[in-house]
Each structure stands twice: as C-alpha cells, then as structure tokens.
Design an enzyme around this catalytic site. Structure first.
Site, PDB file in Angstrom:
ATOM      1  N   CYS A   1      -1.019   1.241  11.172  1.00 54.52           N
ATOM      2  CA  CYS A   1      -0.306   2.361  11.803  1.00 54.52           C
ATOM      3  C   CYS A   1      -0.831   2.668  13.200  1.00 54.52           C
ATOM      4  CB  CYS A   1      -0.408   3.611  10.923  1.00 54.52           C
ATOM      5  SG  CYS A   1       0.595   3.530   9.434  1.00 54.52           S
TER       6      CYS A   1
ATOM      7  N   TYR B   1       0.805  -1.217   0.000  1.00 56.33           N
ATOM      8  CA  TYR B   1       0.000   0.000   0.000  1.00 56.33           C
ATOM      9  C   TYR B   1       0.844   1.277   0.000  1.00 56.33           C
ATOM     10  CZ  TYR B   1      -4.124  -2.855   0.842  1.00 56.33           C
ATOM     11  OH  TYR B   1      -5.136  -3.780   0.709  1.00 56.33           O
TER      12      TYR B   1
ATOM     13  N   LYS C   1       6.920   9.815  13.638  1.00 55.64           N
ATOM     14  CA  LYS C   1       5.798   9.054  13.091  1.00 55.64           C
ATOM     15  C   LYS C   1       5.016   8.359  14.205  1.00 55.64           C
ATOM     16  CE  LYS C   1       3.071   6.956  10.220  1.00 55.64           C
ATOM     17  NZ  LYS C   1       3.527   5.995   9.211  1.00 55.64           N
TER      18      LYS C   1
ATOM     19  N   THR D   1       5.930  -3.867   9.392  1.00 55.82           N
ATOM     20  CA  THR D   1       6.557  -3.916  10.713  1.00 55.82           C
ATOM     21  C   THR D   1       5.470  -4.177  11.746  1.00 55.82           C
ATOM     22  OG1 THR D   1       6.439  -1.485  10.741  1.00 55.82           O
ATOM     23  CG2 THR D   1       8.561  -2.478  10.231  1.00 55.82           C
TER      24      THR D   1
END
Length: 422
Positions: free
Chosen positions: A266, A13, A212, A85
C-alpha cells in the site's frame, strides 16, 4: 437485490479475511484464487497466510459449509475483486490482475449482480473495470452506458486495514463506498453492512479511489520526513531517537519513527498511482516516495562502512570471513508479509555484494523466498546474536525487543529502528 451468495476473487491478505467475515455472518461465500495450493489449504479449514485469529474463523466457516474455495468462478449475487495492483518498472499502475479477474467472472455474471473493486487502484480504475466487463459481456448493461437502469451494479470500496489487526479493523473501521451511480453505492453499502460496525460513507467511485491513495500518501510523506531526519542526524552526530522524543513533547508535533524504508503493497505503491495520473502536480508526493525509496541504499552504505571498520580492527580477516546477520525481513513488525519490504531488499543486496556469509532472522516465516535460498541462510535469533560479526536490525519484531547493546558481540551494530538501547 439478493445478497445470499458472495464471491471473493483473490484469497490473499485482504480477500481471505473478508471472505471469512462474510461467512461468519452465515452468508454463503465462494472464494476464488488461481493458487491451487491455497484453495486446497482453505478447503481443509486452514490458512496459508499469517493473521491473528483468522485460522479459527476460517476453520469454523469451512466446517459449517459457509465458505468454500475454488479456482473457477461460480454464479453469485455479489463479486468482490481483491487482487494485487502492483506497478510496473516505470511506476505506472499494472491493472492486469483486475482485467484478468474481469475476464474470469464475466461468464457467470447475471442481471442484478453487484461487482465491487476492493483492490487499491489509480483513479479511473473502477470505470476501466466496468468497461472490461461490458466488453466481455455485451449482452448485459453497465452503469457507464445505462446509469441507474444498468443490469450490473459497480462500485469501489478500498480496504483500509492494518496487517495483524485485519479481522478487527474489517468490522470496526468506517468504509468509504464509491458507486458509479447512487444505486450502485446503495447496493454496495447494503453488502458491507452485513458485517461492518463502522459507518458506510457514500461518495462516487473516483473520490473513493483517491481517498485510499490520499490516506497512504499522507502517511508516506510523514514517514519520509522521519527518514530524512534520521539521515540528517546521522551526519550531524545526533541521536535521532532522542531528538524525536524531545520534539514530540511539543503539543502539536508528532514525528513518526524512522526505519530502513517503506514497505507493503500500500504505502510503498499507492502514492505512485497519484503521481502517474498527475506527474506535474504531485511534487511533494513524488519527493516523499523518492526519499523513502532511497533509504535502503543508505542502510547498505552503512553496512559497507561497518564491514570495513570490522576488518580494520581484525587484521588477518577478509570480507569473506565476515558474517552479516539481518534481523527481520517482513515489511512491518510481527507479520509474515514480505511484499515491497525494504528489509528484504536490503538483505538481498547485501547477499549480492558481500562475499561472506549473510544470515537472516525472520521468526514469522519457515523458509526463505526461492530467489534467496542459495545466498542467504535463515537462522535463529540466538545463533545470529552469538556468531554474526555485523548485526543489522531492520524490523522491530517483538522477539527482537529487549535486547541490549551491552549484550556480547554487539560492537558492530546498525539499528534502523532504534530498539536496541543500553
């Protein structure tokens, strides 16, 4: 340093849109992925994911010869690692995909190359990546031992895009670039300025990693407040959607909308990376994660109550006779991405616990994941509205909006997104 050939490791993505945008700037792009099916699809000028306008750019880039996919890395000037991850069962970061990517690209690295970790990662992951590369290529030098004089430049530049708007945000959003040395940062900035119209803001690798994680943890905490508020209001018999609309009329209040939980790779994952590094200090971040992780269980309890109430008012029926329809499986509206989706989790648990039929309405996919196909039926919106006894709205896809509670057969409804009014 030449930046004529760019290799993207991981064509998912983030990786595929990034590869396509570089290729659209007439850079030679070599995309690498372990999925042979995805590689074959891309080399036909098609895409294997859902993202608006991506198919047009990929087709043009492949047709013009600027984008090619393969399962084996080839020499390039810059390597961008965009692999998953996830975390392990104990919420510890799993860096196996990054290590595997390092092992894969190491044989083709050359002096002067730039390696960028784009994958969202715990603090210290970029340094760990550099250590792995040094281990696999002891004939080359790296920033952790040779500083500015190293053969290989290493940096971290996390993606910060919204699914459904990836192509626009890749170009327009600012990028935080954290090199292991100033020259590493400068090299990475040159690379991204090929297509980034926003600012390329320089920092160090650890701060870029933490940036992030901080962005997504901030959002997670705010979502947790809304989700906890919805549970409180349910207990106090207050309409949480009306309450939030009223509270948000305050000039300094902006409460988010509650939902069935938090999904995606995320927001549902990144805060745990902070907790894993600083477990004693990240009290609020951990609490927010626990609130959001518990919300699917609350929805499941509501579903059990709805089924029980339905059976009480329909004597002669058993739970096996009751059909439950779940509307939406993706982790957010109008995409096909099911990663870490609370809607998918809820639907899966209902299918495990409910003896009757369980249907799923997900307009953005053509088939269910393999582990759900035996227990759940993928059905149409009309069939679910007409024939399901219990309806659970989990994702506010555009196809679901505009449906009124006054529609026939809507007596037993759980609306976790507050879109079915009337």
């Amino acid at each position: 340093m030449s930046l004529d050939t760019i290799s993207i490791i991981g064509l998912g993505y983030i990786g595929l849109p990034t590869a396509a945008v570089f290729a659209s700037r007439k850079k030679r792009v070599i995309g690498v992925d372990v999925n042979q099916k995805a590689v074959d699809i891309i080399n036909r000028g098609q895409i294997h994911i859902v993202e608006p306008e991506l198919d047009i750019i990929v087709h043009a880039a492949v047709s013009a010869g600027y984008l090619r996919a393969t399962t084996q890395p080839e020499p390039a000037d810059a390597f961008l690692i965009a692999v998953p991850t996830p975390f392990k069962d104990d919420h510890q970061p799993d860096l196996d995909y990054i290590e595997s990517a390092c092992r894969t690209i190491a044989p083709v690295l050359r002096k002067g190359n730039l390696v960028i970790l784009e994958s969202t990662s715990p603090v210290g992951a970029t340094e760990q990546m550099a250590d792995w590369l040094a281990q696999f290529r002891p004939d080359l030098t790296f920033p952790q031992t040779h500083g500015e004089d190293s053969d290989i430049r290493v940096a971290h530049c996390p993606e910060r895009v919204l699914p459904g708007h990836v192509l626009r945000e890749l170009v327009q959003n600012d990028r935080v670039i954290g090199g292991m040395t100033p020259r590493c940062s400068e090299a990475a900035s040159r690379l991204y300025k090929i297509f980034v119209e926003g600012d390329c803001v320089i920092t160090n690798a650890r701060t870029a990693e933490m940036c992030k994680l901080t962005e997504n943890s901030f959002r997670d905490v705010n979502i947790a407040f809304a989700n906890e508020l919805s549970i409180i209001c349910d207990k106090l018999d207050i309409n949480v959607w009306e309450l939030i609309r009223l509270a948000n009329r305050h000039p300094r209040v902006n409460i988010l909308q509650p939902g069935p939980g938090v999904g995606g790779h995320c927001i549902a994952v990144d805060p745990w990376f902070i907790v894993s590094k600083t477990p004693d200090e990240a009290k609020l971040i951990r609490a927010a994660r626990e609130v959001n992780d518990s919300k699917p269980g609350w929805v499941l309890d509501k579903a059990k109550v709805a089924i029980a109430e339905y059976l009480q008012t329909h004597p002669g029926m058993t739970a096996r006779d009751v059909t439950v329809a779940c509307f939406g499986l993706a982790f957010k509206p109008d995409i096909d991405d099911l990663r870490e989706s609370p809607a998918l989790e809820i639907t899966h648990h209902i299918a495990q616990q409910h003896p009757g039929a369980v249907w799923a309405v997900e307009p953005n996919i053509d088939e269910l994941p393999k582990d759900l196909r035996g227990s759940i039926k993928l059905t149409s919106l009309d069939e679910a509205l007409d024939l399901a006894h219990i309806k659970i709205l989990l994702v506010d896809h555009k196809q679901f909006k505009g449906i009124q509670r006054s529609t026939p057969h809507m007596e037993y409804l759980i609306d976790t997104r507050g879109i079915w009014h009337g």
